[in-house]
Each structure stands twice: as C-alpha cells, then as structure tokens.
Design an enzyme around this catalytic site. Structure first.
Site, short mmCIF file in Angstrom:
data_model
loop_
_atom_site.label_atom_id
_atom_site.label_comp_id
_atom_site.label_asym_id
_atom_site.label_seq_id
_atom_site.Cartn_x
_atom_site.Cartn_y
_atom_site.Cartn_z
N GLN A 142 -8.61 -82.61 61.59
CA GLN A 142 -9.05 -81.85 60.42
C GLN A 142 -8.46 -80.45 60.37
OE1 GLN A 142 -13.32 -82.22 61.69
NE2 GLN A 142 -13.44 -80.06 61.17
N CYS A 148 -15.00 -82.53 58.08
CA CYS A 148 -15.47 -83.70 58.84
C CYS A 148 -16.19 -84.68 57.93
CB CYS A 148 -16.37 -83.26 59.97
SG CYS A 148 -17.82 -82.31 59.45
N HIS A 287 -22.23 -81.74 62.41
CA HIS A 287 -20.93 -82.40 62.38
C HIS A 287 -21.12 -83.81 61.85
CE1 HIS A 287 -16.78 -82.84 63.40
NE2 HIS A 287 -16.93 -83.53 64.50
N ASN A 307 -13.80 -89.27 66.12
CA ASN A 307 -13.89 -87.88 65.68
C ASN A 307 -12.65 -87.54 64.86
OD1 ASN A 307 -14.88 -85.30 65.42
ND2 ASN A 307 -14.76 -84.76 67.59
#
Ligand SMILES: *[C@@H]1O[C@H](CO)[C@@H](O)[C@H](O)[C@H]1NC(C)=O
Ligand SMILES: *[C@@H]1O[C@H](CO)[C@@H](O)[C@H](O)[C@H]1NC(C)=O
Ligand SMILES: *[C@@H]1O[C@H](CO)[C@@H](O)[C@H](O)[C@H]1NC(C)=O
Length: 339
Positions: A142, A148, A287, A307
C-alpha cells in the site's frame, strides 16, 4: 545488551569494542536497503537512535523465540526508523474503530449473516487455504497511503470472482481510493471495506491493469463505466462471531475482509511463525486485511492472513495468527461481497 544477539554469529571471538562500528555499518546497510536518507546528520542520528531501540526490542523478543517461549519471530524491516506512534500514524488507521458504527450502518441496509444457515459448523475441515484454489491475488504494497480497506475489499472480490469465473482478475484499488468518497471512504486517509463494496455495488470496478495503483489520491475519479469488470449485488457483514462461526463462513464463502488491531510491534516487525501476543488484543481496531484461511493443527491452530505491506514483510506478505484467542480481535467485523 540483547541486541548483540543477532550479530553474535558473525562476531564470535571479536571483542565488544569493535561492535559499535559494526552497528554503524548495519545502520548504513539498512538505510541503503530501504532507500532511506535524511536531510541532515542530526536527523540521521535521531533516526539511528530509534532504529537501535527497535533493534533491541526485536533481538530481545527473538532471544525468547530461540528459547521456545514464543511461537513467532520478529525482524528489522522497512518500518525500523519509526517510533510506535509514528508507525501507527503512517501505516494504521485509528479511525477505523470509530467508523464502525453498527447503529449507523444499519441505516445503510447491511445484511447480516444468518447463523442458522451454518450447519457445516460441526463438520469443518482441518484446513482451508484459498490460495490453493487460486482465489488469492499476489501480495501488494500500500505504500504511504492508508488504503488497507480498499486492498482487502478488492481481495475479497477477486476471490469471489475467481470462484465464479475460475479466473483470477486483479481489480483496481486506485478506483476505490479515487472514487468512493461519497461512501464515507477517505482515499489515502482510511475507510472501510464494506463502504468500498457499497461503491462497487452502485458503480462497478475497473481492473488493476486499466486503473493501476498510485499510492496517492487523485483529485479526479477516472472510473470509466465501459471498463468495469464487475458490479456486485450486495455484501454481507458478519459481526461478533465466534472463531468457529468465522471458520464456517470462510469455508463456505472464500476470502473475507476483516478488521484487526495492528499498531503493535508484534505486527510491525513480524517475520514468521504464529503470532500470539495478548497485547495485540488490547489495542484499537486500526487495520483491514484479507482472511484467506485457517489450519486446525495440534498443538496450535492458526488463521492465515494476507496483508498489504509488500512481500518483504512477514511470511512473504502473509501473517499467521493463533486461533482460539480472538487474536488481534480478528472476529470483530468481517465482510464479503455477493456477486
Ligand atoms: C452511530 O450512528 C448513529 C446514527 O447515525 C448515531 O446516532 C450515533 O451517535 C453513532 N454512534 C457513534 C458512537 O458514533
Ligand atoms: C472509456 O473506455 C472506452 C473503452 O475502452 C473508450 O472507448 C472510451 O474512450 C473511454 N472513455 C473515456 C472518457 O476515457
Ligand atoms: C459479542 O458476543 C459476546 C459473546 O457472544 C457477547 O457477550 C457480547 O455482548 C457481544 N457484543 C456485541 C457488541 O454484540
């Protein structure tokens, strides 16, 4: 003293006096590796101090790991010159916990998962890993953009699309960042996955190829309807499930967008293994990531998470969280699109 551990193997037989220049060299190497440079020597020294503090924490943890007192290993990485506060501000989104408002969201007509439907809950396989079915796109980074929420939304939709069409098409995160303000997202300043689903339901979404990621928000939305890959029918949100219920949903549905706590050193410097750290449960939700499966293994089962911090973080971009302790509040709020 503990931080010397990581360099011990190289330094065996060398006197302590020579470790200081060695650390200097390590600092120079780290800066080179991650392309870091600072405006002046003062800043460089200040950053070196923070980096060294972090290195000490990491080495202290890894000493515990080597003794078998913990199941995960940490490592110095690109986040090494930031204080915990700076890291939280740059890479996690403290607003997420405030944005999740069940009362308010109910007005938007979110559907809730029906518990009664899930008979399979008593007959779950030991392992679900949607990577094996090619439902999961490659790991992305990112960068300096709190996107996210868009990465996980797009990841969940890529999974549903792959399940239906037997083809993995990467979808545009930038499309969400530039265009979903009206749905209470904030470009590179955060948002929620199901706000992104709502945008995609009303407008559609382009592919990553036609609307590539830039890690910044553009003033103008460049969405072109004739390039849209898919429009979704709607989405479901699953809140406050048990981990068993969550496992049943992921098994039935595919990859899920989940909200978690990550402003913690165990996440920031996670290298490998199964993260189990009670401190991660005391933090705020900050997150959004993609839950892609789980393994029920003796003695420790775990969740598998994708992630959006690049492949040099964690297990090539993935992290495993211990199962059964609601680690990092993984059951807080999951969602997925319906196509
Ligand atoms: C949640 O949304 C409702 C309805 O818009 C509002 O009345 C309430 O104050 C909000 N709660 C929080 C904690 O923001
Ligand atoms: C939208 O995409 C179509 C098909 O690729 C193209 O012909 C058209 O020129 C595009 N419109 C804009 C405004 O870019
Ligand atoms: C979540 O579930 C737990 C246990 O089932 C319950 O005690 C708690 O009140 C629930 N919280 C919310 C916000 O519904």
């Amino acid at each position: 003293m503990v931080f010397f551990l990581s360099v011990m193997c190289i330094l065996t037989g060398v006197s302590m006096a020579s470790t200081i220049p060695f650390i200097d060299k390590e600092w120079e190497l780290w800066k080179l590796m991650y392309g870091k440079s600072y405006p002046n020597l003062e800043e460089d020294q200040a950053r070196r101090g923070i980096w060294l503090d972090n290195l000490e924490k990491i080495d202290a943890h890894n000493a515990q790991y080597l003794q078998g007192n913990t199941m995960y290993e940490m490592t110095m990485n690109q986040f090494g010159d930031l204080t915990p506060m700076e890291f939280a501000n740059l890479y996690t989104d403290a607003r997420i916990s405030e944005m999740v408002n069940y009362t308010d969201d109910a007005l938007f007509g979110f559907e809730m998962e029906e518990l009664e439907e899930m008979e399979e809950i008593n007959d779950l396989p030991q392992e679900v890993d949607w990577r094996k079915m090619h439902y999961v796109g490659k790991i992305k980074d990112q960068g300096m953009c709190l996107s996210c929420y868009a990465f996980t939304a797009v990841g969940a939709l890529e999974g549903q699309l792959a399940k239906k069409k037997k083809q993995l098409i990467e979808l545009s995160v930038q499309n969400i960042i530039d265009c979903s303000d009206e749905y209470r997202n904030f470009g590179c300043r955060g948002g929620l996955p199901y706000h992104a689903f709502q945008y995609i339901r009303d407008h559609g979404i382009e592919s990553e190829q036609s609307y590539p990621y830039q890690a910044k928000k553009n003033d103008k939305c460049s969405f072109n309807n004739s390039k849209s890959v898919i429009k979704i029918k709607g989405f479901r949100r699953i809140k406050n499930y048990s981990e068993k219920q969550l496992a049943a949903v992921i098994r039935r549905v595919g990859p899920l967008s989940v909200l978690i706590c990550s402003a913690h050193d165990s996440w920031r410097f996670y290298k490998s293994g199964i993260l189990d750290n009670a401190d991660c449960n005391n933090k705020k939700i900050d997150h959004a990531v993609l839950l892609i499966g789980y393994v029920d293994e003796h003695p420790t089962g775990y969740w598998i998470i994708k992630n959006s911090w690049g492949t040099s973080w964690g297990e090539r971009g993935y992290i495993r969280l211990v199962k059964g302790k609601n680690m990092c509040k993984i059951t807080h709020c999951a969602s997925y699109p319906i196509i």
